[in-house]
Scaffold this motif. Structure first.
Motif, PDB file in Angstrom:
ATOM      1  N   ARG A 187       0.818  -1.201   0.070  1.00 34.79           N
ATOM      2  CA  ARG A 187       0.027  -0.067   0.029  1.00 34.79           C
ATOM      3  C   ARG A 187       1.014   1.054  -0.084  1.00 34.79           C
ATOM      4  O   ARG A 187       1.988   1.362   0.782  1.00 34.79           O
ATOM      5  CB  ARG A 187      -0.753  -0.039   1.472  1.00 34.79           C
ATOM      6  N   LEU A 188       0.409   2.320  -0.557  1.00 34.84           N
ATOM      7  CA  LEU A 188       1.066   3.641  -0.692  1.00 34.84           C
ATOM      8  C   LEU A 188      -0.014   4.708  -0.436  1.00 34.84           C
ATOM      9  O   LEU A 188      -1.230   4.267  -0.506  1.00 34.84           O
ATOM     10  CB  LEU A 188       1.527   3.942  -2.119  1.00 34.84           C
ATOM     11  N   ASP A 189       0.337   5.634   0.058  1.00 40.35           N
ATOM     12  CA  ASP A 189      -0.334   6.897   0.412  1.00 40.35           C
ATOM     13  C   ASP A 189       0.404   8.017   0.106  1.00 40.35           C
ATOM     14  O   ASP A 189       1.641   7.963  -0.320  1.00 40.35           O
ATOM     15  CB  ASP A 189      -1.129   6.780   1.985  1.00 40.35           C
ATOM     16  N   GLU A 190      -0.167   9.176   0.382  1.00 44.18           N
ATOM     17  CA  GLU A 190       0.600  10.366   0.408  1.00 44.18           C
ATOM     18  C   GLU A 190       1.893  10.412   0.788  1.00 44.18           C
ATOM     19  O   GLU A 190       3.009  11.044   0.411  1.00 44.18           O
ATOM     20  CB  GLU A 190      -0.274  11.813   0.302  1.00 44.18           C
ATOM     21  N   GLY A 191       1.957   9.994   2.159  1.00 44.50           N
ATOM     22  CA  GLY A 191       2.960  10.230   2.988  1.00 44.50           C
ATOM     23  C   GLY A 191       4.134   9.208   2.303  1.00 44.50           C
ATOM     24  O   GLY A 191       5.171   9.618   2.520  1.00 44.50           O
TER      25      GLY A 191
END
Length: 415
Positions: A70-74
């Protein structure tokens, strides 16, 4: 070998020859351009990653593996920051490792030089894509990337941005490329690409690493799994020990430097075991314990298998040991050679643990989570090597170079 992999490797070889003449300023400029591209097009990367995560969840992928994927903005921002940190580091290429003037007047220098083409086979974690690309580029090598099928959309999006940034900065796009081929064929072809690829780095679980080491005809720098231990000594400050265990186990469970095993000296077990069990339970951790730990509510009796398990989840194996010797013996038997920690106020105990524990990293009064290229000031890392040849521990820029000897004379001939 599929013809398309050979073509990709040949283009990478030509690109690497151009990179060999690039200045540090050239390389740093492209690293910053890559970071800018990631941030500018973060929505594109996150959309691709969301598709990967949804597909993986539908396939029943375990939660700790979803966390790796999983990726997110952070996390995208951290990928960009990693590239900028690499840009800020000294260029290892051309560094004089050693040099001397021989008695006969010959001048000898051992210089750091690029590998040429580095292949990376890895699972999930799209951040490895930028870490590997950034480190290899700064170290003067082209990189061929083979991620897992579960991250294909994410890796394709990221590599597309990196290649565009290379072109915009005046360097060949073929310095960074995904290995073609579906299923395991592409990885198998990369492992057999001896003569086209100079070195191969596997990064992932035990099965992947074992497969690459056993099947590859390309030289391999072996990274390792992490059955990491925290040993709480008789002379430990128990508040410090509690904080270190919490951080090492809970801060992020799905990574190789998370603690998987806890050892407690029997001299402090009566005070420490109830405290650490309560803390771990509150954090959602299942404790797989020996008789002393299993006497506490909620602790699962440990099996022999637990002592050698890399959980990558909210689980930990725990045992009370009779003394420092027993702790060292346990670590020697079950360690994967990654990262091992002791918590103690005794200099003698710390020195013995450091001297007698065989691991890529040994920590004294610090969490195993610090065994990471970024945390140790290397900018980023391409993996953590648990082997003993060439590189050991977090592999940053110097570890991703080889050396050559330059011998300069004045018409010297050997008698």
């Amino acid at each position: 070998m599929p013809e398309d992999l050979a073509a990709v490797a040949h283009r990478a070889r030509e690109a690497s020859r151009l990179l060999a003449t690039a200045t540090r300023a050239d390389k740093d400029r492209v690293l910053h351009a890559m970071a800018d591209a990631l941030l500018t097009a973060a929505d594109r990367v996150l959309a691709a990653n969301a598709e990967d995560v949804a597909a993986a969840r539908a396939d029943g992928t375990a939660e700790h593996l979803l966390d790796r994927l999983r990726l997110d903005e952070g996390r995208v921002a951290a990928m960009a920051d990693g590239l900028r940190r690499v840009a800020s580091l000294p260029d290892p290429v051309g560094e004089v490792v050693r040099g001397s003037r021989l008695p006969n007047g010959l001048e000898l220098r051992q210089l750091r030089v690029p590998f040429g083409i580095v292949g990376v086979i890895y699972e999930a974690r799209p951040n490895v894509t930028t870490d590997a690309a950034g480190i290899c580029l700064k170290a003067g090598s082209a990189v061929l990337l083979r991620g897992s099928a579960s991250a294909l959309r994410s890796n394709t999006a990221v590599v597309g941005l990196l290649r565009d940034a290379l072109t915009s900065a005046g360097l060949p796009a073929d310095l960074v490329a995904l290995v073609p081929g579906e299923g395991r064929d592409g990885a198998a072809a990369l492992m057999r690409a001896r003569g086209l690829v100079d070195v191969l780095v596997p990064r992932g679980g035990a099965g992947l690493i074992r497969s690459v080491v056993e099947s590859s005809t390309v030289p391999v720098i072996e990274t390792g799994v992490g059955n990491c231990h925290v040993y709480v000594d008789a002379a430990a400050d128990l508040d410090t020990a509690l904080a270190i265990v919490a951080n090492a186990k809970v801060q992020r469970t799905s990574v190789c430097n998370a603690a998987e095993s806890l050892l407690v000296h029997e001299a402090v077990a009566e005070d420490f075991v109830p405290r650490v069990v309560a803390m771990l339970h509150e954090a959602g951790v299942t404790v797989h314990g020996d008789e002393r730990f299993a006497a506490h509510e909620g602790v699962v009796p440990a099996t022999e298998e637990d002592w050698g398990t890399e959980y990558l989840s909210l689980d930990i194996a725990a045992r009370v040991v009779s003394d420092l010797d027993a702790a060292i013996d346990h670590v020697r038997h079950w360690s994967t050679g990654h990262s091992e920690a002791i918590v103690t106020e005794s200099r003698r105990a710390a020195d013995r643990f450091v001297a007698e524990v065989d691991a890529a990293a040994v920590l004294v009064n610090a969490s195993t989570r610090f065994v990471d290229g970024g945390e140790l000031g290397f900018g980023a890392e391409i993996g953590i090597s648990t082997q003993k040849l060439h590189a050991r521990g977090p592999m940053g820029l110097p570890e991703m170079t080889t050396t050559k000897y330059v011998v300069s004379g004045h018409g010297h001939t050997r008698s």
